[in-house]
Design an enzyme around this catalytic site. Structure first.
Site, PDB file in Angstrom:
ATOM      1  NE  ARG A  67      -3.427  -2.437   2.485  1.00 24.95           N
ATOM      2  CZ  ARG A  67      -4.350  -2.787   3.369  1.00 24.95           C
ATOM      3  NH1 ARG A  67      -4.744  -1.936   4.270  1.00 24.95           N
ATOM      4  NH2 ARG A  67      -4.860  -3.987   3.352  1.00 24.95           N
ATOM      5  CB  SER A 159      -8.032  -2.661   2.894  1.00 26.28           C
ATOM      6  OG  SER A 159      -8.970  -3.120   3.829  1.00 26.28           O
ATOM      7  CG  HIS A 160      -8.709   0.011   6.554  1.00 29.63           C
ATOM      8  ND1 HIS A 160      -8.009  -1.141   6.285  1.00 29.63           N
ATOM      9  CD2 HIS A 160      -7.916   0.762   7.357  1.00 29.63           C
ATOM     10  CE1 HIS A 160      -6.846  -1.092   6.917  1.00 29.63           C
ATOM     11  NE2 HIS A 160      -6.768   0.043   7.568  1.00 29.63           N
ATOM     12  CG  ASP A 324     -12.958  -2.986   4.485  1.00 33.20           C
ATOM     13  OD1 ASP A 324     -13.723  -3.817   3.973  1.00 33.20           O
ATOM     14  OD2 ASP A 324     -11.721  -3.150   4.534  1.00 33.20           O
ATOM     15  CG  ASP A 326     -10.801  -4.795   1.000  1.00 28.78           C
ATOM     16  OD1 ASP A 326     -11.163  -4.187   2.024  1.00 28.78           O
ATOM     17  OD2 ASP A 326      -9.978  -5.725   1.039  1.00 28.78           O
ATOM     18  CG  ASP A 328     -11.223  -7.223   3.841  1.00 31.98           C
ATOM     19  OD1 ASP A 328     -11.566  -6.042   4.051  1.00 31.98           O
ATOM     20  OD2 ASP A 328     -10.033  -7.574   3.707  1.00 31.98           O
ATOM     21  NE  ARG A 329     -10.081  -3.562   8.064  1.00 27.61           N
ATOM     22  CZ  ARG A 329      -9.259  -2.913   8.851  1.00 27.61           C
ATOM     23  NH1 ARG A 329      -9.719  -1.999   9.690  1.00 27.61           N
ATOM     24  NH2 ARG A 329      -7.965  -3.161   8.816  1.00 27.61           N
ATOM     25  CB  THR A 391      -2.071  -8.688  13.420  1.00 28.65           C
ATOM     26  OG1 THR A 391      -2.436  -8.483  14.782  1.00 28.65           O
ATOM     27  CG2 THR A 391      -2.813  -7.710  12.534  1.00 28.65           C
ATOM     28  CB  SER A 412      -8.695  -4.993  12.808  1.00 28.56           C
ATOM     29  OG  SER A 412      -8.483  -6.261  12.183  1.00 28.56           O
ATOM     30  CE  LYS A 423     -10.025  -7.789   7.224  1.00 25.48           C
ATOM     31  NZ  LYS A 423      -8.587  -7.952   6.975  1.00 25.48           N
TER      32      LYS A 423
HETATM   33  C1  VG1 Z   1      -4.814  -4.054   9.996  1.00 26.48           C
HETATM   34  C2  VG1 Z   1      -5.520  -4.852  11.069  1.00 26.48           C
HETATM   35  C3  VG1 Z   1      -5.405  -6.328  10.779  1.00 26.48           C
HETATM   36  C4  VG1 Z   1      -5.962  -6.614   9.387  1.00 26.48           C
HETATM   37  C5  VG1 Z   1      -5.254  -5.763   8.364  1.00 26.48           C
HETATM   38  C6  VG1 Z   1      -5.819  -5.907   6.980  1.00 26.48           C
HETATM   39  O1  VG1 Z   1      -3.449  -4.370  10.007  1.00 26.48           O
HETATM   40  O2  VG1 Z   1      -5.001  -4.539  12.341  1.00 26.48           O
HETATM   41  O3  VG1 Z   1      -6.080  -7.049  11.765  1.00 26.48           O
HETATM   42  O4  VG1 Z   1      -5.802  -7.966   9.043  1.00 26.48           O
HETATM   43  O5  VG1 Z   1      -5.360  -4.393   8.727  1.00 26.48           O
HETATM   44  O6  VG1 Z   1      -7.166  -5.583   6.949  1.00 26.48           O
HETATM   45  P1  VG1 Z   1      -2.351  -3.433  10.712  1.00 26.48           P
HETATM   46  O7  VG1 Z   1      -1.031  -4.054  10.389  1.00 26.48           O
HETATM   47  O8  VG1 Z   1      -2.556  -2.060  10.131  1.00 26.48           O
HETATM   48  O9  VG1 Z   1      -2.690  -3.429  12.154  1.00 26.48           O
HETATM   49  V1  VG1 Z   1      -7.783  -4.885   5.543  1.00 26.48           V
HETATM   50  O10 VG1 Z   1      -9.416  -4.783   5.692  1.00 26.48           O
HETATM   51  O11 VG1 Z   1      -6.829  -3.615   5.403  1.00 26.48           O
HETATM   52  O12 VG1 Z   1      -7.364  -6.004   4.310  1.00 26.48           O
HETATM   53 CO    CO Z   2     -10.348  -4.546   3.924  1.00 28.01          CO
END
Ligand code: VG1
Ligand code: CO
Length: 600
Positions: A67, A159-160, A324, A326, A328-329, A391, A412, A423
């Site tokens: 990212r 993602s988010h 979110d 994409d 998955d959340r 994680t 998360s 997810k």
């Molecule tokens: C975060 C979350 C983690 C999750 C990841 C991807 O990672 O804490 O639990 O799996 O995002 O989610 P980090 O390293 O920023 O804590 V997503 O929806 O961005 O694919």
């Molecule tokens: Co996501």
């Protein structure tokens, strides 16, 4: 900045027919066979054009893919270098295979898709399956790979993280079981990015991604598919759609789903409205936008502010949900009530009988290390195998492939099951609808409908409540964040079992290390944690998904089995232990932050 598209291949060095002999043979036989039918306008042999390139620093994947700022991804060869490095890392096994492609609709996604299609053709893939308009939610990608037994897939998403020219873009690879690439692959990709010298593009024109159907370039084909269809088929194998439909038709039930202008809009329309009969008015912000309409597509209490207002307003619906960027959340809300994701996975596991896919019981359950221990209590009561992983969803894949895990989750806002290997936001929504439908089976319409809060209260009364909160300090200066982590490491080093921190007694303090029980691979440095004698925990981690500065995550947990406490606000219940965490880390001193960016 230069973008590659159509025939504008930057610094072209040479042009060769596709080298692999098998592939060339296939090109001839497939193209001549098809000549008489659909291929009149597109027959030609795919040639590979090699373009010289140089390694670009910092193309290291984090918790979930690469990212960076969108402008970085749009700079010359940035995206192509990473994708080509992935193809080098995968080696000959990709030749003749089918690759899925899609993304969350964010800015630069469509251009990125054209670049990736050409690279796939140039590296020997025989076919691309891509969601219409280059859209595929992350769980839908996983389902598509599994249903069609594809080689793997590339997801264009951050993602988010917010999207648009001044925000983030991202890319990640999912492998043949539909799972996020394990570290053994992502490490190899990074090595390749450090020594890359050539990009291999198939010499193709851009493909129209707006219509479902197949475009063929000789033997290389691009199939544009409906983004929802395969995923919906998978969900129908998990849930009882007719039951959900009749539950949602109750006059005393209503819901609102917030797509946050991200990818799940079309999924919610198709699944919640067209399949399950919810009224259009139950959809909020379900038109995808390349910038997420300027918002932050992260379904939490801070960024899904409008939904929170609705659920805490007069006439709040029975259930509120959001997902979110994409898809998955997920966030699950009740009337004036928030289900923490840590509780959500525990409650889904405890009520698994409400979901047909789990009718013969759960094989096991898993959670990421910072996720609260609510799931542990369910696992021990139901005598289920239980796993604690680092994680990131990639660690659940092996457990599921080995048949050891049916339901898993992260604090998360990530919840999922072994129907796919990601997810799954919509899964969580349908799981909660299933629980409500099940609990209300014998409640007549107009009787006292069992709501989201009732499910939670019943659960806590049985298992106790794990109060949980996460503090995020976003875009902190990287050096300051490193100082916080060093400070915490020092405290760990000087806190043997029995040490008192505030009123809490240390039972163990360490840097979490995971040994995968299936393949023995080791992931070290996965979070600094204090586990106290009463089961309370304090955890510090640096985020691996940000694109600028550092994000510090502080996770706090404390268990209570005192029913008079269950309705207490988490911040209030956790105030003493939060104070200990802030003091031991000296976070405010190092970062200058008096309060976090986001509190969950
Ligand atoms: C975060 C979350 C983690 C999750 C990841 C991807 O990672 O804490 O639990 O799996 O995002 O989610 P980090 O390293 O920023 O804590 V997503 O929806 O961005 O694919
Ligand atoms: Co996501």
């Amino acid at each position: 900045m230069q973008l590659l598209s159509g025939n504008r291949l930057g610094s072209l060095t040479r042009s060769t027919p596709v080298k692999n002999p098998q592939f060339s043979t296939a090109v001839q036989s497939r193209s001549s066979r098809k000549l008489s039918t659909t291929m009149a306008t597109t027959v030609k042999t795919v040639t590979t054009k090699e373009v010289a390139t140089k390694p670009i620093d910092g193309q290291k994947t984090g918790t979930s893919g690469l990212r960076k700022r969108t402008q970085v991804f749009m700079s010359e060869n940035y995206l192509a270098n990473w994708v080509q490095s992935l193809f080098y890392a995968l080696g000959d096994e990709i030749v003749g295979k089918t690759l899925a492609l899609g993304g969350d609709g964010r800015y630069f996604g469509k251009e990125a898709a054209q670049i990736i299609i050409k690279l796939a053709a140039g590296n020997g893939f025989k076919r691309i399956v891509i969601g219409k308009d280059a859209l595929l939610a992350t769980p839908a990608m996983s389902a598509l790979i599994r249903r069609r037994k594809l080689y793997g897939g590339l997801l264009m998403t951050a993602s988010h993280n917010p999207g648009g020219p001044d925000n983030d873009f991202g890319i990640k690879f999912n492998y043949s079981a539909g799972e996020p690439a394990p570290e053994s692959i992502t490490d190899k990709i990074y090595d390749e990015t450090m020594k890359i010298s050539a990009l291999k593009f198939g010499d193709l024109s851009d493909v129209d991604l707006s219509k479902v159907g197949v475009t063929a370039f000789g033997s290389f084909e691009v199939e544009v598919v409906d983004s929802v269809e395969d995923y919906l088929s998978t969900l129908k194998e998990v849930f009882d759609f007719p039951l959900l439909k009749s539950f949602m038709a109750r006059k005393d039930f209503s819901m609102v789903f917030d797509g946050m202008h991200a990818v799940t809009g079309p999924y919610a329309k198709r699944i919640l409205v067209e399949e399950l009969g919810a009224p259009d008015s139950s959809l909020k912000d379900c038109e995808p936008s390349p910038t997420f309409n300027g918002g932050h597509p992260d379904p939490n209490l801070t960024y899904a502010e409008e939904l929170v207002k609705i659920m805490w307003g007069d006439k709040a619906p029975t259930m509120g949900a959001a997902s979110d960027g994409d898809g998955d959340r997920n966030m699950i809300l009740g009337d004036h009530f928030f289900i923490t994701p840590s509780d959500s996975v525990a409650m889904i596991a405890a009520n698994a009988e409400a979901i047909p896919y789990y009718k013969s019981g759960l094989k096991g359950v898993a959670r990421s290390m910072p996720t609260s221990g609510a799931l542990d209590r369910v696992a021990s009561a139901l005598k289920l195998p239980f796993f604690e992983t680092p994680t990131g969803w990639k660690f659940f894949g092996n457990l599921m492939d080995a048949g050891k895990c049916s339901v898993c989750g992260e604090e998360s806002f990530g919840t999922g099951g072994d129907h796919i290997r990601e997810k799954d936001g919509i899964f969580a929504v349908l799981a909660w609808l299933s629980i409500l439908a099940y609990k209300n089976k014998s409640v007549p319409e107009g009787g006292k409908l069992v709501g989201i809060k009732d499910v939670a209260m019943e659960h806590w009364n049985k298992y106790g409540r794990n109060f949980f909160s996460r503090y995020d300090y976003e875009e902190v200066d990287s050096a300051a964040a490193a100082s916080v982590m060093d400070q915490v490491r020092n405290i760990i080093a000087s806190s043997p079992k029995g040490t008192k921190l505030g009123s809490f007694t240390v039972d163990a303090a360490d840097d979490f290390k995971y040994v995968d029980p299936i393949d023995g691979s080791v992931a070290a440095g996965q979070g600094l944690r204090f586990v106290f004698a009463d089961g309370s925990r304090i955890i510090f981690r640096l985020s691996g998904t940000g694109s600028a500065g550092a994000t510090i995550r502080m996770y706090i947990e404390q268990y209570s089995n005192d029913p008079t406490q269950y309705e207490k606000d988490a911040q209030e219940a956790l105030a003493p232990i939060i104070k200990v965490a802030l003091e031991l880390s000296q976070l405010e001193k190092f970062t200058g932050r008096e309060r976090p960016t986001v509190i969950t």
